[in-house]
Design a protein around this motif. Structure first.
Motif, PDB file in Angstrom:
ATOM      1  N   GLU A 419       3.878  12.903  -9.577  1.00 49.01           N
ATOM      2  CA  GLU A 419       3.798  12.874 -11.042  1.00 49.01           C
ATOM      3  C   GLU A 419       3.988  11.451 -11.588  1.00 49.01           C
ATOM      4  N   PHE A 420       2.959  10.644 -11.366  1.00 46.63           N
ATOM      5  CA  PHE A 420       2.995   9.290 -11.885  1.00 46.63           C
ATOM      6  C   PHE A 420       2.976   9.322 -13.405  1.00 46.63           C
ATOM      7  N   SER A 421       3.826   8.511 -14.017  1.00 47.73           N
ATOM      8  CA  SER A 421       3.886   8.406 -15.475  1.00 47.73           C
ATOM      9  C   SER A 421       3.458   7.006 -15.885  1.00 47.73           C
ATOM     10  N   TRP A 422       2.362   6.925 -16.661  1.00 47.44           N
ATOM     11  CA  TRP A 422       1.894   5.629 -17.148  1.00 47.44           C
ATOM     12  C   TRP A 422       2.922   5.009 -18.085  1.00 47.44           C
ATOM     13  N   GLY A 426       5.770   4.366 -13.277  1.00 47.98           N
ATOM     14  CA  GLY A 426       6.153   4.737 -11.915  1.00 47.98           C
ATOM     15  C   GLY A 426       6.135   6.242 -11.729  1.00 47.98           C
ATOM     16  N   PHE A 427       6.575   6.679 -10.550  1.00 46.23           N
ATOM     17  CA  PHE A 427       6.620   8.104 -10.242  1.00 46.23           C
ATOM     18  C   PHE A 427       7.878   8.730 -10.839  1.00 46.23           C
ATOM     19  N   THR A 428       7.731   9.927 -11.383  1.00 46.80           N
ATOM     20  CA  THR A 428       8.880  10.603 -11.983  1.00 46.80           C
ATOM     21  C   THR A 428       9.642  11.443 -10.964  1.00 46.80           C
ATOM     22  N   ARG A 429       8.987  11.748  -9.841  1.00 50.39           N
ATOM     23  CA  ARG A 429       9.666  12.512  -8.788  1.00 50.39           C
ATOM     24  C   ARG A 429      10.343  11.538  -7.821  1.00 50.39           C
ATOM     25  N   ASN A 430      11.631  11.756  -7.580  1.00 50.49           N
ATOM     26  CA  ASN A 430      12.409  10.876  -6.702  1.00 50.49           C
ATOM     27  C   ASN A 430      13.649  11.624  -6.221  1.00 50.49           C
ATOM     28  N   GLU A 431      14.662  10.889  -5.708  1.00 45.75           N
ATOM     29  CA  GLU A 431      15.873  11.558  -5.217  1.00 45.75           C
ATOM     30  C   GLU A 431      16.553  12.385  -6.305  1.00 45.75           C
ATOM     31  N   ASP A 432      16.534  11.869  -7.533  1.00 49.55           N
ATOM     32  CA  ASP A 432      17.213  12.559  -8.630  1.00 49.55           C
ATOM     33  C   ASP A 432      16.377  13.674  -9.240  1.00 49.55           C
ATOM     34  N   ASN A 433      15.081  13.638  -9.005  1.00 49.46           N
ATOM     35  CA  ASN A 433      14.181  14.650  -9.546  1.00 49.46           C
ATOM     36  C   ASN A 433      13.146  15.014  -8.476  1.00 49.46           C
ATOM     37  N   PRO A 434      13.595  15.674  -7.385  1.00 52.16           N
ATOM     38  CA  PRO A 434      12.688  15.941  -6.256  1.00 52.16           C
ATOM     39  C   PRO A 434      11.641  16.998  -6.595  1.00 52.16           C
ATOM     40  N   VAL A 435      10.601  17.050  -5.770  1.00 52.91           N
ATOM     41  CA  VAL A 435       9.585  18.092  -5.940  1.00 52.91           C
ATOM     42  C   VAL A 435      10.221  19.443  -5.620  1.00 52.91           C
ATOM     43  N   ARG A 618      -9.942   0.191  -7.163  1.00 50.17           N
ATOM     44  CA  ARG A 618      -8.493  -0.023  -7.249  1.00 50.17           C
ATOM     45  C   ARG A 618      -7.871   1.148  -8.000  1.00 50.17           C
ATOM     46  N   ASN A 619      -6.600   1.393  -7.757  1.00 51.59           N
ATOM     47  CA  ASN A 619      -5.923   2.516  -8.396  1.00 51.59           C
ATOM     48  C   ASN A 619      -5.823   2.305  -9.901  1.00 51.59           C
ATOM     49  N   ASP A 620      -6.168   3.331 -10.657  1.00 49.64           N
ATOM     50  CA  ASP A 620      -5.989   3.315 -12.111  1.00 49.64           C
ATOM     51  C   ASP A 620      -5.241   4.592 -12.477  1.00 49.64           C
ATOM     52  N   TYR A 621      -3.927   4.454 -12.650  1.00 48.09           N
ATOM     53  CA  TYR A 621      -3.089   5.630 -12.895  1.00 48.09           C
ATOM     54  C   TYR A 621      -3.342   6.224 -14.272  1.00 48.09           C
ATOM     55  N   GLU A 622      -3.734   5.381 -15.214  1.00 44.62           N
ATOM     56  CA  GLU A 622      -4.001   5.877 -16.566  1.00 44.62           C
ATOM     57  C   GLU A 622      -5.215   6.803 -16.564  1.00 44.62           C
ATOM     58  N   LYS A 623      -6.259   6.415 -15.841  1.00 48.31           N
ATOM     59  CA  LYS A 623      -7.466   7.243 -15.769  1.00 48.31           C
ATOM     60  C   LYS A 623      -7.350   8.324 -14.694  1.00 48.31           C
ATOM     61  N   GLU A 624      -6.357   8.195 -13.825  1.00 45.48           N
ATOM     62  CA  GLU A 624      -6.171   9.090 -12.685  1.00 45.48           C
ATOM     63  C   GLU A 624      -7.381   9.063 -11.752  1.00 45.48           C
ATOM     64  N   VAL A 625      -7.875   7.859 -11.506  1.00 40.88           N
ATOM     65  CA  VAL A 625      -8.881   7.638 -10.461  1.00 40.88           C
ATOM     66  C   VAL A 625      -8.318   6.568  -9.534  1.00 40.88           C
ATOM     67  N   PHE A 626      -8.587   6.744  -8.226  1.00 45.04           N
ATOM     68  CA  PHE A 626      -7.894   5.912  -7.261  1.00 45.04           C
ATOM     69  C   PHE A 626      -8.868   5.242  -6.293  1.00 45.04           C
ATOM     70  N   ASN A 627      -8.376   4.188  -5.686  1.00 49.28           N
ATOM     71  CA  ASN A 627      -9.152   3.382  -4.747  1.00 49.28           C
ATOM     72  C   ASN A 627      -9.865   4.276  -3.728  1.00 49.28           C
ATOM     73  N   GLY A 628     -11.203   4.203  -3.702  1.00 49.98           N
ATOM     74  CA  GLY A 628     -11.983   4.996  -2.757  1.00 49.98           C
ATOM     75  C   GLY A 628     -12.623   6.234  -3.347  1.00 49.98           C
TER      76      GLY A 628
END
Length: 741
Positions: A419-422, A426-435, A618-628
């Protein structure tokens, strides 16, 4: 240099400087690196446009300009106006303002809304937008969200104008302004003024030399600490682009001294200063780090040191914790799933399922046709029967879609899983907020670099099992690290290696030859007269004839004989970008053959047209399109300088300044194909590709094909690739960290 920049036939007298004011009606050519532009320009009320040329950057159709320059006569292109200086002119009449706003310059305002705004505010429209934008809420169709979009775009245009002046003073193409504003926002000039070297590692198209020239003009000395430190960071960043997590200290000193033109002692002092501030990490490496490798010091960028140590830490954390389902009846579960799925599992597959049910962390690796998908499906069925929360993920959208189709279970990209947040950057899922999961299964794990693996492992809750599935013999990730290989080599994580090829897969020469190549053996082809096969080698040594053959295969022979679409079913994979049979030349030729008459937009020396096959680079998190990610151009608005790309039925719009994020994808590199599968793959292979002829590259290319693989080239080049078992060295310490964890 473009032919349009050829020296002009000089007049015998000094040309007179003229000034003109008018409207850009067509962009003929634009080079995004230099800012050189050729355009049709209508002066005043003139009926016919004139041709203007010069360093004008990202001007667009419909823009009003005040230009100063000289008339000249080009030997090939005739009479034209060479622009020396230029500036934008804001329109004054209601008609001109409406056209200006409706041109696409301002995000959130199209032709219809532009008409409404001008009808409301008349000749004061631009003053209202600039000074009292809140008044726009009185216009039908404008709410708070659209107003914020309009305000942001208006400010961005003002910022770009200021930045263009700065860039022009420092001999940089003005089209870089959009990228710089997008990266730094309103702080662009401040950031550059404080540290011009940031441009080198933050902005594509600005290398260290260009940033160094700006710094020199700003008065920074050749031996300044800021220059030294910037060169070190730049070099480490470029080395990471080549897969290295760290670089040996002595080699680093030599490389940076050469880049900066200074002594190694000066570099060493700068390196120690960076280490003291925590921007780089210098670590002692023991003799047992690699076979036959002496003890040395390793230099890391701090973010990659943190990522690598985090991977080791979280592997140990997950393996030490207790799973939610510690007491499954494994033999009973396996019998149940075999009956439910109506399948027979080989002994290797049974062992894989058993280990998945009894271990917290597991790696399953194997080549094509060895039953990895069947194992994943069986694991999913068993855990779902226990009401476990099972999450499936893969590094790319294409890989996750394949995983979802194969398992009939929802799969996500790792970026979406985390869950990347523009807004937060960064990513919102981590040790404090795991999947929220009890079991996480990740496919195509060989593609995951050290940074993404660190983020993913952070977000796995302690009670969850994690299963990494991938083919360790493929190319490693495009980013830094060789994570799957290092994990397996460490011996710290349970591993299942699948080697048996199932009967149905063994009937495919693609599968058979993939395994032969992996064993260092030359591929085989079927004897003539056996009908259509799925693996062919067309021997050809001349690059020009290889190019001709590839074009013939893609445009006519494969579509006719195998009933395949040349755009959606066939993919050319190349070992290199340059050369007669590299991606650049093949894309140009194939666009001309497969999409010759489509309406397009000029991007530098390229043309992108409706119907073109394109790739996000290249990764574009805002558009949610990624390298490749590969898509197809579905619409173009030349007036607005925008185009729309369809990625798996999802429409994504690109502004003119974002078009460098797209590349033609009729032919792509083998590296960019990872995680994908195509009905047919055509692989040109010549001895001139010797720098890239490696077994894992050839193996990766062949395993991308599901129905047909055609190699066009020399058997000598093929033999070179098969016998080259030594992949390019990547400096990592993950294996040692895992052993010690």
């Amino acid at each position: 240099m473009d032919s349009r920049e050829t020296p002009i036939l000089a007049d015998r007298v000094a040309p007179r400087v003229d000034s003109l004011e008018g409207e850009v009606v067509r962009i003929v050519f634009s080079n995004p690196e230099t800012g050189f532009t050729v355009a049709d320009f209508r002066v005043g009320g003139g009926l016919l446009p004139i041709t203007i040329v010069g360093q004008m950057g990202n001007v667009f159709v419909g823009q009003l300009l005040h230009i100063e320059g000289v008339w000249e006569v080009h030997p090939k292109f005739g009479r034209r106006f060479k622009v020396k200086t230029w500036s934008r002119v804001l329109p004054k009449t209601e008609r001109a303002i409406q056209k200006y706003l409706g041109s696409g310059l301002i995000d959130g305002i199209g032709p219809i809304l532009a008409e409404r705004i001008v009808k409301k505010f008349g000749e004061n429209t631009l003053k209202v937008i600039d000074e009292k934008p809140g008044e726009l809420l009185k216009v039908e169709g404008i709410g708070e969200k659209r107003l914020d979009l309009i305000k942001k775009a208006w400010e961005e245009q003002k910022d770009i104008s200021s930045l263009m002046v700065f860039l022009k003073e420092h001999d940089l193409g003005t089209s870089l302004a959009f990228k710089i504003i997008k990266r730094y926002g309103k702080q662009a000039l401040t950031v550059i003024s404080q540290n011009p070297y940031r441009l080198a590692w933050d902005i594509d198209g600005v290398g260290f030399r260009k940033a160094d020239n700006i710094a020199k003009k700003m008065g920074l000395s050749r031996d300044s600490a800021q220059r030294m430190e910037a060169g070190i960071v730049y070099k480490l960043t470029r080395l990471a682009d080549h897969g290295h997590v760290y670089y040996p200290f002595e080699s680093m000193l030599r490389a940076c001294a050469e880049l900066l033109g200074v002594t190694e002692a000066e570099v060493e002092r700068a390196l120690e200063s960076l280490a003291a501030r925590g921007e780089v990490v210098i670590e002692e490496v023991g003799e047992d780090s690699e076979p036959n490798a002496p003890a040395h010091r390793a230099v890391f960028l701090k973010r990659y040191y943190n990522a690598e140590t985090a991977v080791a830490h979280h592997v140990a954390r997950l393996m030490a914790s207790t799973p939610r389902y510690p007491s499954l009846d494994v033999p009973k579960a396996i019998q149940w799933v075999k009956k439910r799925m109506n399948i027979h599992l080989s002994s290797e597959q049974v062992a894989a399922v058993e280990k998945a049910l009894t271990n917290k962390f597991l790696i399953i690796t194997g080549g094509p046709g060895t039953g990895k998908t069947t194992i994943i499906k069986a694991i999913i069925q068993i855990f779902k029967a226990k009401d476990a929360r099972v999450l499936l993920a893969a590094p790319t959208g294409r890989a996750s879609k394949r995983m979802e189709q194969a398992t009939a279970t929802e799969a996500r990209t790792i970026h979406r899983l985390l869950e990347f947040s523009w807004e937060r950057g960064g990513f919102t899922r981590n040790e404090d907020n795991p999947v929220e999961a009890d079991v996480v299964v990740v496919d195509e794990a060989s593609m995951i670099d050290v940074s993404l693996m660190a983020h993913m492992l952070r977000a796995i809750p302690p009670e969850a099992r994690i299963i990494l599935v991938g083919d360790v013999d493929q190319l490693p990730a495009v980013g830094p690290g060789n994570v799957l290989r290092d994990m397996i080599r460490s011996g710290r994580i349970p591993v299942v290696r699948l080697t048996r090829i199932f009967r149905q897969a063994a009937e495919s020469l693609i599968t058979v030859n993939a395994h032969r190549i992996n064993q260092g053996k030359m591929p085989v082809v079927a004897s003539q007269g056996k009908g259509l096969q799925d693996f062919y080698i067309i021997e050809q040594h001349d690059p020009a004839k290889v190019l001709e053959t590839v074009m013939e295969l893609v445009c006519r022979r494969i579509p006719e004989r195998f009933s395949m679409d040349p755009l959606t079913d066939i993919q050319i994979l190349c070992p290199m970008h340059r050369g007669l049979v590299g991606t650049e030349e093949l894309n140009r030729r194939l666009q001309g053959a497969l999409n010759p008459h489509a309406r397009g937009i000029v991007v530098g020396s390229r043309r992108i047209a409706v119907g073109d096959k394109v790739m996000q680079v290249r990764n574009d998190y805002e558009k949610e399109v990624f390298n490749g990610d590969i898509g197809y151009v579905s619409a173009i608005d030349e007036g607005e300088g925008r185009l729309t790309v369809s990625f798996d039925s999802r429409e994504v719009t690109y502004r003119h300044g974002e078009l460098d994020d797209l590349a033609l994808a009729y032919a792509i590199s083998v590296h960019k194909s990872q995680g994908s599968e195509y009905r047919a793959v055509v692989l040109p292979l010549l001895s001139q590709h010797y720098l890239m002829l490696q077994k894992n590259l050839l193996y990766t290319a062949i395993t991308r094909a599901s129905n047909l693989l055609v190699i066009v080239g020399s058997k000598k080049a093929l033999a070179m690739a098969v016998s080259n078992e030594k992949p390019r060295m990547r400096y990592t310490l993950l294996t040692q960290r895992l052993k010690a964890s």
